[in-house]
Design a protein around this motif. Structure first.
Motif, mmCIF file in Angstrom:
data_model
loop_
_atom_site.group_PDB
_atom_site.id
_atom_site.type_symbol
_atom_site.label_atom_id
_atom_site.label_comp_id
_atom_site.label_asym_id
_atom_site.label_seq_id
_atom_site.Cartn_x
_atom_site.Cartn_y
_atom_site.Cartn_z
ATOM 1 N N ASN A 176 0.739 -1.093 -0.001
ATOM 2 C CA ASN A 176 -0.030 -0.069 0.078
ATOM 3 C C ASN A 176 0.751 1.238 -0.039
ATOM 4 O O ASN A 176 1.782 1.505 0.874
ATOM 5 C CB ASN A 176 -0.828 -0.169 1.141
ATOM 6 C CG ASN A 176 -1.978 1.026 1.147
ATOM 7 O OD1 ASN A 176 -1.834 2.410 0.844
ATOM 8 N ND2 ASN A 176 -3.082 0.906 1.899
ATOM 9 N N PRO A 177 0.832 2.083 -1.094
ATOM 10 C CA PRO A 177 1.664 3.322 -1.183
ATOM 11 C C PRO A 177 1.660 4.405 0.003
ATOM 12 O O PRO A 177 2.316 5.143 0.193
ATOM 13 C CB PRO A 177 1.418 3.743 -2.663
ATOM 14 C CG PRO A 177 -0.060 3.438 -2.759
ATOM 15 C CD PRO A 177 -0.330 2.086 -2.212
ATOM 16 N N LEU A 178 0.314 4.235 0.723
ATOM 17 C CA LEU A 178 -0.018 5.384 1.402
ATOM 18 C C LEU A 178 0.462 4.908 3.085
ATOM 19 O O LEU A 178 0.338 5.631 3.845
ATOM 20 C CB LEU A 178 -1.580 5.516 1.393
ATOM 21 C CG LEU A 178 -2.101 5.964 0.240
ATOM 22 C CD1 LEU A 178 -3.546 6.241 0.453
ATOM 23 C CD2 LEU A 178 -1.391 7.413 -0.285
ATOM 24 N N ASP A 212 4.475 -0.373 9.619
ATOM 25 C CA ASP A 212 3.000 -0.563 9.849
ATOM 26 C C ASP A 212 2.423 -1.723 9.044
ATOM 27 O O ASP A 212 1.696 -2.501 9.228
ATOM 28 C CB ASP A 212 2.174 0.518 9.618
ATOM 29 C CG ASP A 212 2.557 1.628 10.491
ATOM 30 O OD1 ASP A 212 2.856 1.440 11.600
ATOM 31 O OD2 ASP A 212 2.322 3.025 10.167
ATOM 32 N N GLN A 213 2.725 -1.730 7.823
ATOM 33 C CA GLN A 213 2.273 -2.920 6.863
ATOM 34 C C GLN A 213 2.751 -4.347 7.423
ATOM 35 O O GLN A 213 2.185 -5.201 7.328
ATOM 36 C CB GLN A 213 2.651 -2.738 5.464
ATOM 37 C CG GLN A 213 1.937 -1.413 4.771
ATOM 38 C CD GLN A 213 2.118 -1.052 3.175
ATOM 39 O OE1 GLN A 213 1.772 -2.088 2.555
ATOM 40 N NE2 GLN A 213 2.795 -0.195 2.897
ATOM 41 N N ILE A 214 4.176 -4.416 7.858
ATOM 42 C CA ILE A 214 4.600 -5.661 8.324
ATOM 43 C C ILE A 214 3.957 -5.876 9.642
ATOM 44 O O ILE A 214 3.755 -7.048 10.106
ATOM 45 C CB ILE A 214 6.018 -5.674 8.345
ATOM 46 C CG1 ILE A 214 6.697 -5.145 7.009
ATOM 47 C CG2 ILE A 214 6.542 -6.893 8.844
ATOM 48 C CD1 ILE A 214 8.252 -4.987 7.040
ATOM 49 N N HIS A 258 7.532 3.683 -1.695
ATOM 50 C CA HIS A 258 7.889 4.537 -3.154
ATOM 51 C C HIS A 258 9.591 4.885 -2.728
ATOM 52 O O HIS A 258 10.269 5.097 -3.707
ATOM 53 C CB HIS A 258 7.401 5.523 -3.490
ATOM 54 C CG HIS A 258 7.681 6.988 -2.715
ATOM 55 N ND1 HIS A 258 6.676 7.306 -1.641
ATOM 56 C CD2 HIS A 258 8.493 7.903 -2.662
ATOM 57 C CE1 HIS A 258 7.184 8.179 -1.127
ATOM 58 N NE2 HIS A 258 8.378 8.667 -1.735
ATOM 59 N N GLN A 259 10.127 4.508 -1.517
ATOM 60 C CA GLN A 259 11.447 5.053 -1.423
ATOM 61 C C GLN A 259 12.383 3.628 -1.390
ATOM 62 O O GLN A 259 13.428 4.014 -1.167
ATOM 63 C CB GLN A 259 11.443 5.439 0.219
ATOM 64 C CG GLN A 259 10.831 6.970 0.242
ATOM 65 C CD GLN A 259 10.694 7.554 1.706
ATOM 66 O OE1 GLN A 259 9.842 6.792 2.280
ATOM 67 N NE2 GLN A 259 11.296 8.472 1.854
ATOM 68 N N ARG A 272 11.689 -3.973 -1.818
ATOM 69 C CA ARG A 272 10.084 -4.086 -1.764
ATOM 70 C C ARG A 272 9.895 -5.640 -1.592
ATOM 71 O O ARG A 272 8.798 -6.013 -0.889
ATOM 72 C CB ARG A 272 9.371 -3.498 -2.882
ATOM 73 C CG ARG A 272 9.319 -2.021 -2.764
ATOM 74 C CD ARG A 272 8.300 -1.612 -3.893
ATOM 75 N NE ARG A 272 9.168 -0.389 -4.443
ATOM 76 C CZ ARG A 272 8.608 0.350 -5.343
ATOM 77 N NH1 ARG A 272 7.237 0.580 -5.631
ATOM 78 N NH2 ARG A 272 9.187 1.606 -5.654
ATOM 79 N N GLN A 273 10.522 -6.450 -2.362
ATOM 80 C CA GLN A 273 10.052 -7.760 -2.603
ATOM 81 C C GLN A 273 10.749 -8.520 -1.243
ATOM 82 O O GLN A 273 10.121 -9.215 -0.603
ATOM 83 C CB GLN A 273 10.781 -8.496 -3.561
ATOM 84 C CG GLN A 273 10.507 -9.945 -3.830
ATOM 85 C CD GLN A 273 8.791 -9.861 -4.176
ATOM 86 O OE1 GLN A 273 7.920 -9.990 -3.401
ATOM 87 N NE2 GLN A 273 8.396 -9.875 -5.615
#
Lengths: 264, 325
Positions: free
Chosen positions: B103-105, B110-112, B152-153, B159-160
């Protein structure tokens, strides 16, 4: 010594990025940083490298789609950057390009006939009366049928679209093809068909090719010589056998470690 | 003892403009804890639909028949609430596109942390601490700083790694990886594959690795299943399939790989690659009987008459009636 068809002499292309700070100089990407190479008539030179190595910029420089910041790109001995726009346009029939994405590189609103015909419009020495013959010859040469000329790109699979892109590239009977990752979007079985088509067309028309790919296996099966690119420069070049049996650069060895070998 | 995952006669039907098409036809396979299975196939073979069916994430309008049993639960009939409890906890998936699967936002940390808070009842601080450990484990430098970054950074390889960290956060029993390295450069790909192999060995996870890239599957998995047009056409130990492919499609696929021929002189003629004529048929236009029939060099009329049975030879099966031809 025979003259090279395409010759790059210390070619440099830097891109200036937007300023990150008002009082600092903007960062510069050295996409191509002093590359020299040559392609003889009929020869196939492979350029391998990973994303960001500058190989696509190299292709655009060889096609005179970009002007080098320094150095020269010569085609048949002529410095392409020194030509007038009109002269450059007439030279373009001699070198044509095949792009990576068979979905993005064909205009969806054009028929295949119009797509394949486009490069002919920049030529002056082919009579309009001969266009239809040339187009039919090109589409047959890539293994499609003349009836396909009246269709639109969306009616074709990825492999067939790449054939259309190749027909467009050979319709002017160029001396050089520049191909930027032309098979990386294709499945293995279709990829083999397109690589064979490249070889067939090259043998038939004596076409030279600058073939750009991240895949050493693909490059090795098609090319006579290989140049390994990294961070804007060529770190190593030689015949396929030299590169595979006696790589001299660590980066080449790392790339080779990722290539499957035929075990049977 | 039953298998951890038991896919039994799975058929996935997708709506197309020309009517329903079978993306997967009567597929069965089992995988136990600590085992690794590769599913190989070209685009249109149905391999991604298998992964989505297991995860209960099939696209709108698709229907799945048969059974997908995970530790005794049939995932195809399990209510969404119970499925949600399993997903991201005991069954996790690594998606193909590292550019779009995050999620780009939201910040990476937090995503992990999300599955840890959701499934394991971690507080935010504890979950973020665990997330940093995971990022370190998948080989990202400065994990604490990474937690505060946005997708995006990060580069594609980074990212993978984040996606892998996310999938591993709850130590799943089953990991499904759909083309985990396709978008990555060769040198990064090697690192990611080694990482996945290490984690599987270390934690005794079961792994289903889906890829069109034969080298990737060859490198990581013990067993392989080859799919074509929604059917499993060949299955067996990975080493056997790569050394002695039995099905004409597998033979064609392995033969079509561009491999360096070092005996060739730079000025000599270039040998042509082995090709499979034609292209993968459309979902709506799949032929009856053996779906490879129209493209097969040794096909006969009988091939189109019925679905060929899988003929086993020492744990190496191929679905072809012309194996002796």
């Amino acid at each position: 010594m025979t003259t090279a068809l395409l010759q790059l002499e210390n070619v440099v292309r830097h891109y200036r990025l937007p300023r990150t700070h008002l009082f600092r100089t903007p960062p510069v990407i050295r996409a191509v940083d002093g590359v020299s190479l040559s392609v003889a008539p009929g020869e196939t030179l492979g350029v391998v490298g990973e994303s960001g190595s500058g190989k696509s910029t190299l292709a655009r420089l060889a096609m005179a789609l970009e002007r080098p910041d320094a150095g020269r790109v010569r085609f048949n001995g002529e410095d392409l950057a020194a030509l007038s726009a009109d002269d450059l346009r007439t030279r373009r029939r001699q070198f044509q390009m095949v792009f990576q994405d068979p979905f993005g590189s064909l205009d969806p609103r054009m028929t295949v006939r119009r797509i394949v015909a486009e490069p002919l419009r920049s030529t002056t020495d082919i009579a309009q009366a001969d266009y239809a013959d040339r187009i039919a010859e090109a589409i047959t040469a890539v293994g499609l049928r003349p009836a396909d000329l009246e269709k639109y790109p969306h009616e074709f699979s990825g492999g067939q679209r790449q054939r259309i892109a190749i027909a467009r590239a050979v319709v002017t009977r160029p001396a050089l093809l520049v191909a930027d990752e032309p098979v990386s979007a294709l499945d293995v079985s279709v990829q083999a068909q397109i690589l064979n088509l490249f070889m067939d067309l090259q043998d038939r028309y004596g076409l030279a090719c600058l073939f750009i790919s991240h895949d050493l296996g693909v490059v090795a099966s098609l090319c006579d010589r290989v140049a390994v690119m990294r961070q804007g420069g060529i770190v190593e070049s030689g015949t396929v056998r030299q590169i595979f049996t006696a790589p001299s650069h660590d980066y080449t060895r790392a790339l080779l470690a990722a290539v499957p070998r035929r075990t049977v | 003892m039953g298998a951890l995952l038991d896919v039994d006669g799975l058929t996935v039907t997708l709506p197309t403009a020309a009517g329903p098409g079978q993306a997967v036809r009567g597929l069965s396979f089992r995988i136990g804890a600590g085992e690794t299975l590769g599913i190989v196939g070209e685009s249109g073979s149905g391999k991604t639909m298998v992964a989505l069916a297991i995860m209960g994430m099939l696209p709108e309008g698709a229907t799945a028949d048969g059974a997908v049993r995970f530790d005794g639960h049939d995932l195809l009939t399990l209510p969404e609430r119970d499925l949600c409890r399993l997903r991201g906890d005991r069954v996790a998936m690594i998606f193909q596109e590292p550019m779009t699967a995050l999620n780009p936002l939201h910040r990476v940390g937090d995503q992990i942390a999300e599955p840890l808070m959701l499934h394991r009842g971690f507080g935010r601080e504890a979950a973020l601490g665990q997330a940093a450990d995971l990022l370190r484990r998948v080989g990202l430098s400065e994990p604490e700083a990474r937690l505060r970054q946005y997708p995006h950074q990060l580069s594609g390889g980074q990212r993978q790694r984040v996606l892998i960290a996310m999938a591993l956060s709850c130590e799943p029993d089953l990991l499904i990886a759909d083309e985990p390295t396709t978008a990555l450069d060769a040198t990064v790909r090697s690192h990611i594959l080694d990482l996945i192999a290490d984690l599987v060995a270390e934690r005794g996870m079961a792994l289903v690795l889906i890829s069109h890239d034969l080298a990737t599957v060859d490198r990581v998995t013990q067993r392989t299943l080859v799919m074509y047009g929604g059917d499993a056409v060949e299955r067996g130990r990975t080493a056997d399939i790569f050394a002695r492919p039995r099905h004409p499609y597998t033979q064609g696929l392995l033969g079509a790989r561009p491999l360096p021929d070092l005996s060739r002189d730079a000025s000599g003629p270039r040998p042509r690659l082995v090709t499979i004529p034609g292209t993968v048929p459309d979902l709506a236009g799949l032929p009856p009987g053996c779906r490879f029939h129209g493209r097969c060099a040794i096909g006969i009329d009988a091939c189109a008459a019925a679905i060929p049975p899988t003929i086993d030879a020492g744990g190496h099966g191929a679905a072809c009636i012309r194996l002796d031809a």
